[in-house]
Design a protein around this motif. Structure first.
Motif, mmCIF file in Angstrom:
data_model
loop_
_atom_site.group_PDB
_atom_site.id
_atom_site.type_symbol
_atom_site.label_atom_id
_atom_site.label_comp_id
_atom_site.label_asym_id
_atom_site.label_seq_id
_atom_site.Cartn_x
_atom_site.Cartn_y
_atom_site.Cartn_z
ATOM 1 N N GLY A 1 -5.164 -13.556 -30.545
ATOM 2 C CA GLY A 1 -4.017 -13.904 -30.406
ATOM 3 C C GLY A 1 -4.153 -15.230 -30.137
ATOM 4 N N ALA A 2 -5.169 -16.049 -30.036
ATOM 5 C CA ALA A 2 -5.395 -17.631 -29.797
ATOM 6 C C ALA A 2 -5.934 -18.276 -30.990
ATOM 7 N N VAL A 3 -5.334 -19.242 -31.280
ATOM 8 C CA VAL A 3 -5.825 -20.134 -32.534
ATOM 9 C C VAL A 3 -7.047 -20.923 -31.901
ATOM 10 N N LYS A 4 -8.235 -20.776 -32.383
ATOM 11 C CA LYS A 4 -9.344 -21.398 -31.907
ATOM 12 C C LYS A 4 -10.187 -22.030 -32.848
ATOM 13 N N VAL A 5 -10.878 -23.082 -32.517
ATOM 14 C CA VAL A 5 -11.488 -24.011 -33.266
ATOM 15 C C VAL A 5 -12.959 -23.278 -33.515
ATOM 16 N N LEU B 1 -2.709 -25.446 -29.143
ATOM 17 C CA LEU B 1 -1.521 -24.887 -28.417
ATOM 18 C C LEU B 1 -0.521 -25.314 -29.122
ATOM 19 N N ALA B 2 -0.216 -26.732 -29.279
ATOM 20 C CA ALA B 2 0.863 -27.493 -30.278
ATOM 21 C C ALA B 2 0.423 -28.495 -30.846
ATOM 22 N N LEU B 3 1.249 -28.784 -32.126
ATOM 23 C CA LEU B 3 1.303 -30.027 -32.733
ATOM 24 C C LEU B 3 2.533 -30.508 -32.915
ATOM 25 N N SER C 1 1.187 -35.251 -42.951
ATOM 26 C CA SER C 1 -0.053 -36.408 -43.473
ATOM 27 C C SER C 1 0.468 -37.822 -43.307
ATOM 28 N N GLN C 2 1.601 -38.100 -43.076
ATOM 29 C CA GLN C 2 2.131 -39.570 -43.142
ATOM 30 C C GLN C 2 1.781 -40.120 -41.970
ATOM 31 N N HIS C 3 1.600 -39.508 -40.895
ATOM 32 C CA HIS C 3 1.557 -40.534 -39.352
ATOM 33 C C HIS C 3 0.724 -39.287 -38.535
ATOM 34 N N SER C 4 0.128 -40.243 -37.405
ATOM 35 C CA SER C 4 -0.825 -39.533 -36.534
ATOM 36 C C SER C 4 0.123 -38.527 -35.685
ATOM 37 N N GLN C 5 -0.381 -37.577 -35.087
ATOM 38 C CA GLN C 5 0.720 -36.587 -34.380
ATOM 39 C C GLN C 5 -0.147 -36.224 -33.136
ATOM 40 N N PRO C 6 0.540 -35.793 -31.838
ATOM 41 C CA PRO C 6 -0.039 -35.511 -30.667
ATOM 42 C C PRO C 6 -0.561 -34.074 -30.831
ATOM 43 N N LEU C 7 -1.778 -33.524 -30.572
ATOM 44 C CA LEU C 7 -2.206 -32.292 -30.756
ATOM 45 C C LEU C 7 -2.598 -31.791 -29.204
ATOM 46 N N LEU C 8 -1.901 -30.602 -28.817
ATOM 47 C CA LEU C 8 -2.045 -30.131 -27.627
ATOM 48 C C LEU C 8 -3.060 -28.939 -27.672
#
Length: 616
Positions: A502-506, A527-529, A546-553
């Protein structure tokens, strides 16, 4: 004479009982067990599954002294017969070792038979007995005296032959067919009662007929009279291991044909490809083998730089024989080729590790895969298959001579005729001889840019170099369109992710990728994008821009961190210095997916080449 007796000691405890008798032992007789099994290049330490050895000579117990991790010395005096007893714990569900439970038994000799040192070249006799009621035995070991169930005495001419004949035991399904005087036995363990065994036999027979004809021509017979396919059907699994007269296979239940049920064609094709692959090994690696494997050294790693040939070329021909026998059509074959191309191109390690180096490092890299494997090596299976493809296509562009066009088939047959272990130089000479059998003008080869005299150098460059192969131009010359489309987002970011409880992991981060630039590591939980919750892998696509950088939790070791995921177009090539030259290399993962299809606008020459190559 060296005599073994193997029986079921306790099926519920997964233990075989083995008794070894040496009629006339040496003084201070030594025994040893292999630490690896040919075909699977990893030191597996089979001795860890042996119970303490007990030995007697002349009715008296004698000391057994460990010498190293897999060698023992017996306190033998004189030449009176010595008897050694031990148990083997057998609960390895793979094709590489030994397995035993209340419903099935299986073993490779490297896992259970101690070698009597000094007697390796003597006949080795085995009695298989003490099996549960109703069990049968299947093996290609030559039998001496066995009952209808296969229980009884077998004999191998030497230790190498003994451990190269696995044994299947249990209440398996069994069928057979004969090709060119060779009895082919197919046994299936673990299948449901509605197994369509006849289809399995019919399709396997087509593969065997085609491959025997490939190696031996229209009339000659192989040097073996009995071959056994041992297939273990499980809930989920895949793999195979070649032997000189048999193969051990494992597949999922969804892969096998069943009477009255829809066939999962893709899964079944995968199984047929595995059967084709392992059967091709009967010649390519078991008889036509690298010099480093003649003989095998069972005590340590045996390195060779040629697995790209023995595994890679076999990986090229396995699907080729499905095509040649009409078990798949040309469209399906091209899809399988495209899959291999994409697998290689999505491996950053291909630009740093050659197929030859990957072969040499199989023991420490390919068979010990981790989250960095894609960055640290390239598969000699897939890269080797592409080398075979490129050579085959390049040869087929040469002119015909006496009605025969050069091809990789001709190279393989030239090597087979050497009737001895081979080297890279032998492959190069066979390739050059095949290429030079055609009248080639002084001008460079129209696709590779090489003259006939340069084929040996071409082989060296492709096997020992790290450059991508000229597949696009070669395929187009054979009337095949080479198209590209954007890869899935995770691949373009250079990250492999999965749903873990249930967790999205790298799972892995590709070198030089945007994911690496962002600071992601294997094991991180996404956790969140951009402020949006990630609950499943598809959510990454849902919230990504794809247009700008985003915070990734992310969560790492129970700590919540915020990373910055750069925009896709921010990815830059990496620079590497080599000597006085500075070369720019795109070491990031593949940003496109390659697809192959028969061209509708091919020239007449390309169309004819395609028809011959794809047997259409």
């Amino acid at each position: 004479m060296i005599d073994y007796r193997i029986e079921v000691a306790d099926a519920h405890a997964h233990r075989f009982q083995v008794t070894l008798r040496i009629a006339r032992p040496q003084v201070a007789q030594r025994l040893s067990l292999p630490v690896w099994i040919p075909g699977s290049y990893l030191v597996r330490e089979f001795a860890r599954h042996l119970s303490p050895l007990r030995a007697t000579q002349g009715g008296q117990s004698i000391d057994v002294t460990p010498v190293d991790k897999a060698t023992w010395q017996l306190d033998t005096q004189g030449t009176a017969a010595v008897t050694v007893q031990y148990e083997v714990y057998a609960f390895d569900t793979s094709v590489r070792a030994a397995f035993l439970d209340a419903s099935r038994g299986f073993f490779n000799g490297t896992s259970v038979f101690l070698k009597a040192e000094g007697f390796e070249d003597h006949p080795q006799r085995v009695k298989i007995c003490g099996l549960p009621k109703g069990w049968r035995v299947a093996t290609a070991l030559p039998s001496l005296k066995v009952n209808a169930q296969g229980v009884g005495d077998y004999e191998a001419p030497d230790y190498d032959a003994l451990v190269d004949h696995p044994v299947e035991m249990g209440t398996f399904w069994q069928g057979e067919f004969t090709v060119r005087g060779v009895r082919h036995e197919f046994v299936v363990a673990g299948a449901t009662s509605d197994l369509d065994g006849q289809k399995l036999l019919d399709d396997t027979r087509k593969i065997c007929e085609a491959q025997i004809a490939f190696w031996h021509g229209a009339r000659r017979k192989p040097d073996f009279k009995h071959y056994v396919f041992m297939l273990n059907v499980v809930d989920d699994g895949y793999g195979g291991l070649e032997h000189r007269q048999s193969t051990a296979l494992i597949c999922g239940r969804r892969d096998v044909p069943r009477v009255g049920r829809p066939l999962n064609q893709d899964s079944y094709t995968t199984l047929l490809g595995l059967i084709s692959h392992e059967y091709f090994h009967t010649w390519n690696v078991k008889r036509l083998k690298p010099v480093e494997f003649a003989p095998y050294d069972y005590t340590q790693e045996t390195h060779t730089r040629m697995l790209w040939f023995f595994e890679g070329f076999t990986s090229y021909y396995d699907d080729q024989f499905l095509l040649r026998t009409r078990l798949i059509d040309a469209s399906t074959y091209l899809k399988l080729l495209a899959k291999t191309i994409n697998q290689v191109h999505n491996t950053p390690g291909r630009l740093q590790y050659s197929a030859a180096q990957a072969s040499f490092d199989a023991w420490t890299r390919y068979y010990r895969q981790d989250e960095n494997t894609a960055n640290a090596t390239v598969s000699y299976y897939t890269k080797g298959a592409l080398i075979a493809l490129a050579l085959d296509l390049a040869l087929r562009l040469l002119p015909e001579i006496e009605g025969k066009r050069p091809s990789l088939d001709g190279v393989m047959q030239r090597l087979w005729q050497l009737a001895r272990p081979i080297t890279h130089a032998d492959v190069a000479e066979a390739l050059t001889a095949e290429a030079c059998s055609a009248p080639v003008p002084a001008a460079a080869h129209p696709t590779t840019g090489h003259t006939a005299a340069d084929w040996a150098q071409l082989l060296h460059d492709w096997a020992e170099g790290c450059q991508d192969l000229p597949l696009e131009s070669l395929l187009r010359a054979h009337g095949v369109d080479y198209a590209a489309k954007p890869a899935p987002l995770a691949q373009r970011l250079g990250v492999r992710i999965g749903d873990v409880s249930g967790a999205v992991k790298v799972q892995a981060v590709m070198h030089g990728s945007i994911a690496e630039q962002a600071g992601l590591s294997a094991g991180d939980e996404l956790l969140a994008l951009d402020g949006w919750r990630i609950k499943r892998p598809d959510d990454l696509v849902q919230w990504h821009s794809s247009q700008h950088s985003q915070p990734l939790l992310i969560s790492r070791d129970q700590r919540v961190l915020t990373l910055t995921l750069p925009a896709l177009d921010a990815q830059q090539p990496a620079h590497a210095s080599k000597g006085r030259q500075t070369i720019t290399q795109l070491v990031t993962p593949q940003s496109v997916i390659i697809s192959l299809a028969a061209s509708s606008q091919a020239s007449d020459a390309a169309l004819q080449s395609r028809r011959v190559w794809l047997h259409a």
